[in-house]
Design an enzyme around this catalytic site. Structure first.
Site, PDB file in Angstrom:
ATOM      1  N   CYS A   2       0.849  -1.199   0.000  1.00  0.00           N
ATOM      2  CA  CYS A   2       0.000   0.000   0.000  1.00  0.00           C
ATOM      3  C   CYS A   2       0.882   1.245   0.000  1.00  0.00           C
ATOM      4  CB  CYS A   2      -0.890   0.027   1.226  1.00  0.00           C
ATOM      5  SG  CYS A   2      -1.889  -1.437   1.406  1.00  0.00           S
ATOM      6  N   ARG A  27       4.219   0.467  -6.403  1.00  0.00           N
ATOM      7  CA  ARG A  27       4.222  -0.484  -5.295  1.00  0.00           C
ATOM      8  C   ARG A  27       3.140  -1.549  -5.492  1.00  0.00           C
ATOM      9  NH1 ARG A  27       6.642   1.998  -0.560  1.00  0.00           N
ATOM     10  NH2 ARG A  27       5.381   0.681   0.749  1.00  0.00           N
ATOM     11  N   TRP A  88      -3.436  -2.437  -1.561  1.00  0.00           N
ATOM     12  CA  TRP A  88      -3.200  -3.768  -2.140  1.00  0.00           C
ATOM     13  C   TRP A  88      -3.822  -4.733  -1.141  1.00  0.00           C
ATOM     14  CZ3 TRP A  88      -0.165  -8.277  -1.323  1.00  0.00           C
ATOM     15  CH2 TRP A  88       0.063  -9.045  -2.472  1.00  0.00           C
ATOM     16  N   ASN A 114      -0.895   1.441   6.228  1.00  0.00           N
ATOM     17  CA  ASN A 114      -0.051   0.426   5.574  1.00  0.00           C
ATOM     18  C   ASN A 114       0.284  -0.621   6.604  1.00  0.00           C
ATOM     19  OD1 ASN A 114       0.504   1.125   3.027  1.00  0.00           O
ATOM     20  ND2 ASN A 114       2.600   1.763   3.368  1.00  0.00           N
ATOM     21  N   GLY A 115       0.248  -1.894   6.246  1.00  0.00           N
ATOM     22  CA  GLY A 115       0.660  -2.920   7.212  1.00  0.00           C
ATOM     23  C   GLY A 115      -0.516  -3.787   7.601  1.00  0.00           C
ATOM     24  N   GLU A 495      16.510 -16.452 -12.105  1.00  0.00           N
ATOM     25  CA  GLU A 495      16.105 -15.059 -12.294  1.00  0.00           C
ATOM     26  C   GLU A 495      15.448 -14.857 -13.669  1.00  0.00           C
ATOM     27  OE1 GLU A 495      15.603 -12.698 -10.428  1.00  0.00           O
ATOM     28  OE2 GLU A 495      15.684 -10.883 -11.623  1.00  0.00           O
ATOM     29  N   LYS A 499      11.666 -13.493 -14.061  1.00  0.00           N
ATOM     30  CA  LYS A 499      11.312 -12.300 -14.849  1.00  0.00           C
ATOM     31  C   LYS A 499      10.206 -12.626 -15.853  1.00  0.00           C
ATOM     32  CE  LYS A 499      12.575  -9.814 -12.954  1.00  0.00           C
ATOM     33  NZ  LYS A 499      13.391  -9.797 -11.803  1.00  0.00           N
ATOM     34  N   GLU A 502       6.744 -13.389 -14.108  1.00  0.00           N
ATOM     35  CA  GLU A 502       6.042 -12.303 -13.414  1.00  0.00           C
ATOM     36  C   GLU A 502       5.470 -11.258 -14.357  1.00  0.00           C
ATOM     37  OE1 GLU A 502       8.397 -10.170 -10.515  1.00  0.00           O
ATOM     38  OE2 GLU A 502      10.169 -10.304 -11.755  1.00  0.00           O
ATOM     39  N   HIS A 518      17.325 -35.539 -14.246  1.00  0.00           N
ATOM     40  CA  HIS A 518      16.652 -36.138 -13.089  1.00  0.00           C
ATOM     41  C   HIS A 518      15.162 -35.815 -13.065  1.00  0.00           C
ATOM     42  CE1 HIS A 518      20.475 -37.431 -11.491  1.00  0.00           C
ATOM     43  NE2 HIS A 518      20.948 -36.213 -11.675  1.00  0.00           N
ATOM     44  N   LYS A 617       5.401  -3.944  -5.748  1.00  0.00           N
ATOM     45  CA  LYS A 617       6.840  -3.673  -5.814  1.00  0.00           C
ATOM     46  C   LYS A 617       7.506  -3.965  -4.487  1.00  0.00           C
ATOM     47  CE  LYS A 617      10.684  -2.118  -7.528  1.00  0.00           C
ATOM     48  NZ  LYS A 617      11.395  -3.088  -8.383  1.00  0.00           N
TER      49      LYS A 617
HETATM   50  C1  F6R Z   1      10.996  -9.670  -8.749  1.00  0.00           C
HETATM   51  C2  F6R Z   1      10.910  -8.815  -7.598  1.00  0.00           C
HETATM   52  C3  F6R Z   1      10.671  -9.438  -6.272  1.00  0.00           C
HETATM   53  C4  F6R Z   1      11.577  -8.784  -5.233  1.00  0.00           C
HETATM   54  C5  F6R Z   1      11.237  -9.300  -3.834  1.00  0.00           C
HETATM   55  C6  F6R Z   1      12.185  -8.739  -2.782  1.00  0.00           C
HETATM   56  O1  F6R Z   1      11.228  -8.946  -9.917  1.00  0.00           O
HETATM   57  O2  F6R Z   1      11.027  -7.634  -7.712  1.00  0.00           O
HETATM   58  O3  F6R Z   1      10.865 -10.811  -6.307  1.00  0.00           O
HETATM   59  O4  F6R Z   1      12.911  -9.056  -5.561  1.00  0.00           O
HETATM   60  O5  F6R Z   1       9.926  -8.952  -3.506  1.00  0.00           O
HETATM   61  O6  F6R Z   1      12.166  -7.355  -2.788  1.00  0.00           O
HETATM   62  P1  F6R Z   1      13.317  -6.503  -2.142  1.00  0.00           P
HETATM   63  O7  F6R Z   1      14.547  -6.698  -2.964  1.00  0.00           O
HETATM   64  O8  F6R Z   1      12.819  -5.099  -2.195  1.00  0.00           O
HETATM   65  O9  F6R Z   1      13.518  -7.005  -0.748  1.00  0.00           O
END
Ligand code: F6R
Length: 622
Positions: A2, A27, A88, A114-115, A495, A499, A502, A518, A617
């Site tokens: 949020c 976010r 969110w 938030n929270g 990774e 990417k 997501e 395996h 985010k």
């Molecule tokens: C993927 C992504 C998430 C963050 C994860 C941790 O593209 O952005 O997987 O890497 O939520 O976030 P941080 O690095 O902010 O702790």
């Protein structure tokens, strides 16, 4: 997660509030709302969906709160303060009724939050038994009702506000308005980020400094257990017990231009393209050639010297970076290193031996699971350092010591430039710790030379993005992808798959290449392309072997190979070359084509690249 924005001053208008929360869009959110205060009244808007894109008009006229129902009939000419929120959903579906701000029974108090309030059910039951009427399913709604209840006994609003905060269990960043003090915003923090902004005629609050930079660069970070009262001409800060605290004003380092798209169609593409610069920034001033080592100002030498083990805690992309970090620390510094997901560390039973250094890796510095892991590690008695991007973030401050990656604001939900900058910083840490443990000057210098070549090499990869775009268009309709790699390229495979899934919603798996036989090799068929990460010199032949295995089963291969590897190019259906570097640094380069591949596939499929569905985010809840 949020986003919070609040403003006390002469420009308290819906447009200003909306501009504030729009800067927090990245976010992730599903609904939004705002409340303005003037002349003893509150005016509330709550909506589901895109900010400001309601009823075809950019700004929806504030509709009245239900209590008093006549409030909108004669809106005052000027508002005095306002709060706004992007939600969110955690408790209750994304509906107008659940969107913030939430109000008390009389419609005199409005709250954004938030929270998570963990004791909300007990508080709600107790408030209901006293006659309070709830209109949402959220945990947040208990807050205005609680303040309303406490106002009956506390001497004034600030006292009731603080008393309410002390009854909340969980995590919160809160901003509130009270109709009887329409030029004032009340704020508190416990576990969710809150930053105040000080401008000429106004005072602001946000959950992220990105929302403040159009108004001011002068900010104050509240700590957990602190509250603030904002007026147009200043602010007071207190502990939740009511004792005054004096806070330091700091300067936000990034500009508005930094967080705007600068001509790129999406933040994600802009941030991928920024990597030559962000890698350079992560290296800047940290290379000590004369000693073949790195200088990391934020961490004491002694701490690094005495560490016998490292334990990296992180989530998501940062966890993938942490896995590369493990290989780097073990390879270059010979330090046994473990990598844990923040959540596993927190709820597992981590064994931390004496002299274990816990390294928290987090772009945002606000990820709840990683933050909780840091707190747990400190409780067990370990030393902690943070590798964060956001200055003054909760993890950075909780660790107290650390290394900023200096990637600049990352707005696209999918992390790109933060990943490569995290790898650069982990490489610097590994070479530095290696030099303390017998790594030769020559080896140190070789490694530093290779690090210094990375920005130009990244530039070369970014320049050739059209080639990746062509490959992406070719495979964009596939339903599954595999990414295979070994050693340093195993995390890259994870990774690359992360990417792609997501932002394009294609199912993708990152597989350790030797593990293919395996099990995962059963998935190979003509419609399932495999991205083979073959750019490490040492194990290139093994990756050639994997390629043959895939081709023998009629699988399609997209290879990421060292430039000049014509044999690989002949075998694979498509090949992306990357410049030569040392094996431990390969992921910093090879991930860039994977980011581009995910980006162009998502664009081809018409996905909302910067705001992928269901994702936020910054994951500030468990
Ligand atoms: C993927 C992504 C998430 C963050 C994860 C941790 O593209 O952005 O997987 O890497 O939520 O976030 P941080 O690095 O902010 O702790």
């Amino acid at each position: 997660m949020c986003g919070i924005f609040g403003y006390a001053g002469p420009e308290a208008r819906a447009e200003v509030l909306i501009e504030g929360i729009k800067r927090l869009e990245y976010r992730g959110y599903d609904s939004w709302g705002l409340c303005l205060a003037a002349e003893d009244r509150l005016f509330l808007v709550r909506r589901v969906g895109r900010i400001g894109a309601v009823d075809g008009s950019p700004v929806n006229p504030p509709s009245a709160m239900q209590n008093p129902p006549s409030a909108m009939q004669n809106p005052p000419p000027a508002m005095q303060s306002g709060i706004a929120h992007t939600r969110w959903a955690t408790h209750g579906a994304p509906t107008e009724a659940n969107a913030h701000p939430h109000a008390d029974c009389a419609g005199r108090i409005a709250v954004i939050h938030n929270g998570i309030i963990e004791n909300h059910a007990a508080l709600r039951a107790s408030l209901q038994s006293k006659g309070h009427h709830f209109t949402s399913e959220t945990d947040t709604e208990v807050i205005p009702h609680l303040i309303e209840e406490l106002l009956k006994t506390e001497p004034d609003f600030p006292a009731a506000f603080l008393a309410a905060m002390k009854l909340l269990v969980g995590a919160y960043g809160i901003a509130a308005l009270w109709a009887e003090s329409p030029d004032t915003v009340y704020v508190a923090r416990h576990g969710s980020p809150i930053v105040l902004g000080v401008a000429k005629n106004s005072t602001l609050v946000a959950s992220d400094p990105a929302a403040l930079v159009t108004h001011t660069r002068d900010v104050i970070y509240l700590d957990d257990g602190e509250a603030a009262i904002l007026h147009p001409d200043g602010f007071e800060t207190r502990t939740l017990e009511g004792a005054p605290v004096s806070k330091q004003v700091q300067q936000v380092a990034f500009s508005l231009q930094d967080i705007e798209r600068g001509g790129f169609p999406h933040f994600m593409l802009k941030e991928i393209a920024e990597q030559p610069e962000s890698i350079r920034n992560a290296l800047r001033g940290r290379i000590v050639r004369s000693e073949g080592t790195a200088k990391l100002g934020g961490v004491e030498e002694d701490l690094l010297r005495k560490a016998r083990r490292c334990h990296i805690v992180a989530s998501g992309t940062s966890w993938n970076a942490g896995l590369v970090g493990k290989y780097l620390l073990e390879n270059l510094a010979r330090i046994p290193t473990q990598v844990s997901f923040g959540a596993e560390f927190r709820y597992g039973d981590p064994v931390l031996e004496p002299d274990t250094l816990v390294i928290a890796v987090s772009q945002s510095g606000e990820t709840a699971d990683t933050l909780a892991a840091v707190r747990e590690a400190k409780l067990i008695g370990a030393e902690t350092i943070g590798i964060c991007n956001v200055f003054g973030s909760s993890i950075a401050r909780e660790c107290g010591k650390g290394i900023y990656i200096h990637a600049g604001p990352e707005i696209g939900v999918a992390s790109t430039k933060a990943f490569t900058s995290q790898l650069v910083v982990l490489s610097l840490l590994a070479v530095h710790m290696g030099r303390m443990r017998g790594m030769s000057l020559r080896a140190g210098l070789l490694f530093l030379d290779a690090l210094e070549r990375l920005p130009a090499q990244a530039e070369q990869i970014v320049r050739e993005k059209e080639k990746v775009a062509q490959i992406a268009r070719k495979y964009a309709s596939c339903r599954d992808f595999l990414f295979v790699g070994r050693l340093y390229e195993y995390p890259t495979a994870l990774e690359g798959a992360l990417k792609l899934k997501e932002i394009s919603y294609i199912h993708a798996e990152g597989v350790q290449a030797a593990e293919m036989k395996h099990g995962p090799i059963a998935l190979i068929e003509p419609g399932v392309p495999t991205v083979v990460l073959a750019a490490q010199a040492e194990i290139r032949d093994k990756m050639l072997g994997n390629t043959h295995e895939i081709l023998a089963r009629s699988g399609k291969v997209i290879a990421v190979a060292r430039e000049g590897d014509e044999e690989m190019a002949k075998l694979a259906h498509d090949t992306i070359f990357i410049p030569k570097t040392l094996d431990p640094l390969v992921p910093i380069l090879s991930v860039i084509p994977l980011q581009l591949l995910a980006y162009f596939v998502a664009v081809e499929r018409g996905c909302d690249v910067d705001k992928p569905r269901n994702l936020a985010k910054s994951v500030t809840v468990e």
